[in-house]
Enzyme design. Structure first.
Site, mmCIF file in Angstrom:
data_model
loop_
_atom_site.group_PDB
_atom_site.id
_atom_site.type_symbol
_atom_site.label_atom_id
_atom_site.label_comp_id
_atom_site.label_asym_id
_atom_site.label_seq_id
_atom_site.Cartn_x
_atom_site.Cartn_y
_atom_site.Cartn_z
ATOM 1 C CD GLU A 133 79.312 111.813 31.323
ATOM 2 O OE1 GLU A 133 78.375 112.137 30.575
ATOM 3 O OE2 GLU A 133 80.285 112.565 31.553
ATOM 4 C CB SER A 169 99.183 107.476 41.679
ATOM 5 O OG SER A 169 99.236 106.937 40.385
ATOM 6 C CG ASP A 188 83.435 114.865 34.918
ATOM 7 O OD1 ASP A 188 83.817 114.584 33.765
ATOM 8 O OD2 ASP A 188 82.238 114.941 35.236
ATOM 9 C CG ASP A 206 80.608 116.809 30.902
ATOM 10 O OD1 ASP A 206 81.088 116.055 31.782
ATOM 11 O OD2 ASP A 206 80.202 117.959 31.148
#
Length: 815
Positions: A189, A262, A334, A337
Site C-alpha cells: 500500500e 514456502s 491481507d 490496511d
C-alpha cells in the site's frame, strides 16, 4: 631499522597473533555444550535424559512436561543463546541498549510496531498452564545462562555484554516477530501511494495485478480524488535520520526478515506406493548463521514430538506427534490496511459527520549504550498506529517501507485487536490426535495467517488457513483507504470457522506455495496480492506425472529447478519473433542462441540461467524505468512478495508501459525487448569477464550472514559463504533474489521435511547449516553439503537413529 630488529618485531607480532588466535579458539571451544555426562541443575524436579544422535540432534525425555520444557530451554540455549538473545532484542526494540546509537533506527521501528507491548498483553491472556510452560522454558534458558556465565559464547566477549535473564514474554515477542515477517500488505500500500504520486492512481493500479489474468481491484474513488487534489511528493530523507539500520539490521544479525516463499503439499494413500499419506514442507526464509531452526525430539507422558523448533520458543513448530504431521506456508493473507488520516490544525484527525478524533500517544523510553536514553512518542488513531516516522527510501531490503513527503498521517490497521494465542495453538496442535482437532487448535493463531498443512497416519490430509481475517466495510484493502470516511473502517473479523480449508480432496493432493488457493469469487476475502502460481503449478505438474510416490520422489520434487517463468519468457519472445528479428538482429540472435533453446532449468552450471536472472531487472528498467524513475526500485522490491506486472506482461503480452515517454516516437514491445536483451547481455559480460558468459553459480551466490558479517576480519570468519548456487525465484527449489540485486540470494529453504505418518522412522529432513551456533563446533555446518545436494537424514523417533549416539547427557535436579 636493522634487519635483525625488523625480524624481532615481526616475530613478536607473529607470536602475539598466534597467541591471540589460540586464545579466541580456546574461549570459543570452552563455550560449547557438553553432550555426555551428568549435570545438576537448579529448577528441575526429576531427572531428564538427553541422547544426542547424528548431527547432535537431541532426544529429550522427561517424566513431566514442565521438566521437558525446562530441559528444552537449557539444551537449545546451550547451542543458540546468542541468536535467541539478539532476536528478542530486535523484536522488542532493545538493540541500542547493548550495541549503541547505531541500532536506534531499528529500535524505533519495532517500538512503533509494538511487538513487545503485544507480547505482554498475550502473556496475561494465556491460561495459567501455558504460562507455566513458558516459565519452565525460561527457567531452563536461565539455568544455562547462569551455569555458563564464565564461558559464554564468543560473541558476547567480542561485543562486550552479557545476556539478560530470559523472561516468558521473550518467547512470545519472538513469535510475534515471526508473525510480523509474514505480513506484507503494508509495504504494497505504501508503494502504491508512492507510485500514484508519480503517475496517478489509474496507472499505478496496473502495477499491482492480483494473479494471472486477474487485475487489481478498484481504488477507493474518494482516495483517487483526494490524491489528485493533494498529490504528495516522493519522500526526501536528506534531513531525516537514516533508516537503513532499521531495514538492514535483521539481515545483518542473521535474523529472519519479511518475505514469502514456502512449499508444502500433502498426498493421500491413493497417490503413494505404500497406500499411506505423506507430507512435504520446506519453508523459505532468509539465510542466517546460525540457521533459524533447531532439530529435536521431545518425550514426556502424553506428549511425543519430533521436528524443528524456533530457538527461544518452546515445543515444536514444524514436525509431528504420534498421530499426525504438520507444516506451514505463508497464506499471503491481507491482514494489514493503511488509512490516510487528514490532520486538523489542532492536532486531531478528521471524521466525516462527527467531531475530529484525538490522537492517542504513549512514550517509549529506549536505553542506549554509552548515551542518554531516548524517548519515542508512539501515536495512534482508532485505525491503528501512525507509521510516518518509520518510513524511508528503498534500501534494497525486504523490510523497506517506502515513504512519502506528506502532511497526512498514515495509520496501520492490523488484526491485533485480540491477544494472540499462538503458543496455546502450538501446544494444542502438539497434542492433537485427529485432523479436526489440529484444525481447531489452529484458531489460536490469530495474528499470523498461514497455510497449516496436515497428514494423518490413517491416510487423511488437510489444509487450513489460520489467522483473523478482516471484515471490511467499503474497499478491498488492497490499496489505502480514506480514514476520514467511517464506511471504510473495519467491522470486526471473519469468524475463523469460515477461513478456507479442505480435507481429503478427491484428487488426493493438497498444494500450497504462497499461490492463490481459493477461487476468485470466494466469499471470504483472503488476499488481493498472491505470489505467482509457478511453484504450485510445477509441483502439481510433477505430482501428476509421477508414478506412485515415495519419500524419495517427494524429496526429488523439493529439488526441482525448472522455471515456469522462464517458459513464459520464452513464449513471450516467440510471440514477437518476426518483429524482434526486424528491430535488432543481434538481440534476436542472443535470444535464439541463449534463451529459446534452453530447457528452462535453473541449474548452477547453466549460462542461460545466468542470463535469465539478469534479463528480469533489465526488462523492469526497459519497460517501466522511463515513467517511474527512481521509484522503480520500490516496484522491483515488491516483486519478491507478490505476483508482479512484469510477470503478467510476460503471460499476456499486454502493458500500457511499452512506449518510452522519453522519446518522440512510440516504441513497440520488440524494441523494449531488444533493449533489455542487450542490457542483460552487457551486464553478464561485465560480471563474467572476457568470456562474456558465466554459469548461474558464478553470478548468484548465497551467504549465511552472522551478526558480525559487516565487521572487517570478523565477518568472513563468522559468516558462511558466499556459495555459488542454482535455483531461482520461482522454482520449487527456491533461491530467491530481488530484481534490484539478482546476484544475491535473499531467501532459500530454511529446512526440508518429508513426513511419513505410517512409519515415523522414515521421516527425513535437513537444515541448511547445522545445530550449533558456536564458531568451532563440528555441528555448526555439518548439514550444509547435504542441504546443497538436496539430501537429508532420518529424524529421531524414540531416540537417536539406529543407536548412533554422539553422547548421553543426564540432567539431574540440584539437591
Amino acid at each position: 631499522m636493522s634487519r635483525r630488529v625488523l625480524l624481532r618485531v615481526l616475530s613478536i607480532l607473529l607470536i602475539l597473533a598466534v597467541t591471540g588466535a589460540a586464545s579466541l579458539y580456546w574461549l570459543a571451544r570452552r563455550a560449547e555444550p557438553v553432550y555426555s555426562g551428568t549435570l545438576a541443575l537448579p529448577g528441575l524436579t526429576s531427572p531428564v535424559r538427553v541422547g544426542f544422535g547424528p548431527h547432535a540432534v537431541p532426544t529429550i525425555a522427561a517424566d513431566t512436561l514442565r521438566d521437558l520444557l525446562f530441559a528444552q530451554g537449557y539444551i537449545v540455549a546451550s547451542e543458540r543463546l546468542w541468536q535467541m538473545d539478539t532476536l528478542r532484542r530486535l523484536a522488542g526494540g532493545r538493540l541500542a541498549e547493548v550495541f549503541g546509537a547505531d541500532a536506534l533506527p531499528a529500535d524505533r521501528f519495532f517500538r512503533t510496531v509494538g511487538l513487545a507491548h503485544e507480547a505482554r498483553r498475550t502473556l496475561e491472556s494465556l491460561d495459567a498452564s501455558d504460562r507455566d510452560l513458558l516459565a519452565a522454558y525460561a527457567a531452563g534458558v536461565n539455568a544455562y545462562r547462569d551455569e555458563a556465565r564464565a564461558r559464554l559464547p564468543l560473541e558476547y566477549r567480542i561485543a562486550g555484554f552479557a545476556p539478560a535473564p530470559w523472561e516468558p514474554e521473550d518467547s512470545l515477542v519472538i513469535g510475534g516477530y515471526m508473525a510480523w515477517t509474514q505480513s506484507f500488505n503494508l509495504r504494497a500500500e505504501l508503494t502504491f501511494l508512492r507510485l500514484a504520486a508519480r503517475i496517478g492512481s489509474a496507472r499505478a493500479r496496473e502495477l499491482f495485478p492480483t494473479d494471472e489474468g486477474i487485475p487489481a481491484p478498484e481504488v477507493a474513488p474518494e482516495l483517487v480524488r483526494y490524491l489528485s487534489a493533494n498529490r504528495p511528493s516522493r519522500m526526501d530523507l536528506t534531513e531525516e535520520p537514516s533508516l537503513d539500520a532499521a531495514f538492514q539490521l535483521p539481515a545483518r544479525f542473521g535474523l529472519p526478515i519479511p518475505g514469502a516463499a514456502s512449499n508444502a503439499w500433502g498426498v493421500t494413500g491413493s497417490r503413494t506406493a505404500t497406500g499411506a499419506a505423506m507430507l512435504a514442507n520446506d519453508p523459505h526464509l532468509a539465510p542466517s548463521m546460525p540457521g533459524i531452526w533447531y532439530e529435536l525430539e521431545l518425550i514426556a507422558p502424553e506428549l511425543h514430538l519430533s521436528g524443528v523448533t524456533l530457538p527461544g520458543v518452546p515445543l515444536v513448530l514444524i514436525g509431528h506427534n504420534e498421530h499426525l504431521a504438520w507444516g506451514f506456508t505463508s497464506a499471503i493473507a491481507d491482514t494489514q490496511d493503511l488509512f490516510v488520516e487528514r490532520a486538523t490544525p489542532d492536532g486531531r484527525v478528521e471524521r466525516a459527520g462527527s467531531d475530529p478524533e484525538p490522537i492517542l500517544s504513549r512514550i517509549e523510553r529506549i536505553p542506549v549504550k554509552d548515551a542518554e536514553p531516548v524517548e519515542l512518542a508512539v501515536r495512534r488513531t482508532s485505525h491503528g498506529v501512525i507509521v510516518n516516522g518509520i518510513l524511508g527510501d528503498a534500501t534494497d531490503s525486504p523490510m523497506d517501507l517506502p515513504g512519502l513527503d506528506t502532511a497526512d498521517l498514515l495509520a496501520l490497521r492490523q488484526n491485533n485487536d485480540l491477544p494472540d494465542l499462538s503458543f496455546a495453538a502450538i501446544h494444542r496442535l502438539a497434542r492433537s490426535r485427529t485432523l479436526s482437532e489440529a484444525r481447531e487448535a489452529s484458531t489460536g493463531f490469530r495474528q499470523v495467517a498461514l497455510n497449516l498443512m496436515l497428514a494423518h497416519r490413517d491416510g487423511g490430509i488437510a489444509w487450513q488457513v489460520t489467522g483473523l481475517l478482516p471484515k471490511r466495510g467499503k474497499g478491498s484493502g488492497a490499496f489505502p483507504s480514506p480514514g476520514w470516511l467511517p464506511e471504510y473502517a473495519w467491522r470486526g473479523f471473519v469468524p475463523q470457522r469460515l477461513n478456507p480449508a479442505q480435507t481429503d480432496p478427491s484428487g488426493g493432493a493438497l498444494i500450497t506455495a504462497n499461490n492463490r488457493t481459493i477461487p476468485a469469487d470466494y466469499p471470504v476475502a483472503v488476499s488481493r496480492a498472491w505470489m505467482a502460481p509457478y511453484r504450485a503449478q510445477r509441483i502439481a505438474e510433477l505430482l501428476a506425472g509421477s508414478p506412485p510416490l515415495t519419500p524419495a520422489s517427494m524429496a526429488d520434487i523439493q529439488r526441482d529447478r525448472a522455471s515456469l517463468q522462464a517458459r513464459l519468457m520464452q513464449q513471450s519472445l516467440r510471440r514477437i519473433e518476426m518483429e524482434l528479428r526486424a528491430v535488432d538482429a543481434r538481440a534476436w540472435e542472443i535470444a535464439s542462441d541463449s534463451l529459446l533453446d534452453w530447457n528452462g532449468v535453473m541449474d548452477g552450471d547453466s549460462p542461460s540461467a545466468a542470463l535469465f536472472i539478469l534479463l528480469e531487472p533489465a526488462l523492469f528498467e526497459a519497460l517501466y524505468g522511463d515513467e517511474l524513475g527512481e521509484d522503480l526500485a520500490a516496484l522491483m522490491e515488491m516483486a519478491m512478495v507478490a505476483y508482479n506486472p512484469l510477470q503478467e506482461t510476460l503471460r499476456s503480452g499486454q502493458s500500457s508501459f511499452w512506449d518510452d515517454i522519453r522519446t518522440p516516437r512510440v516504441e513497440t514491445p520488440a524494441e523494449i525487448w531488444a533493449r533489455a536483451i542487450l542490457a542483460a547481455t552487457a551486464d553478464l559480460k561485465a560480471r563474467s569477464g572476457v568470456s562474456g558468459q558465466a554459469p548461474l553459480e558464478r553470478i548468484r551466490t548465497l551467504t549465511f550472514p552472522h551478526a558480525f558479517d559487516k565487521l572487517p576480519v570478523l565477518g568472513p570468519w563468522f559468516s558462511v559463504g558466499p556459495i555459488g548456487v542454482g535455483g531461482g525465484t520461482d522454482t520449487v527449489d527456491v533461491m530467491k533474489a530481488t530484481p534490484l540485486k539478482p546476484e544475491q540470494a535473499l531467501f532459500a529453504p530454511s529446512m526440508r521435511m518429508v513426513a511419513t505418518p505410517a512409519d515415523w522412522t522414515q521421516t527425513r529432513g535437513t537444515l541448511p547449516l547445522g545445530q550449533s551456533g558456536h564458531r568451532f563446533s563440528p555441528y555448526r555446518t555439518d548439514q550444509l553439503d547435504d542441504w546443497l545436494a538436496g539430501d537429508s537424514h532420518p529424524w529421531p523417533w524414540n531416540g537417536p537413529v539406529d543407536g548412533n549416539v554422539v553422547g548421553q547427557l543426564l540432567l539431574m535436579p540440584l539437591d
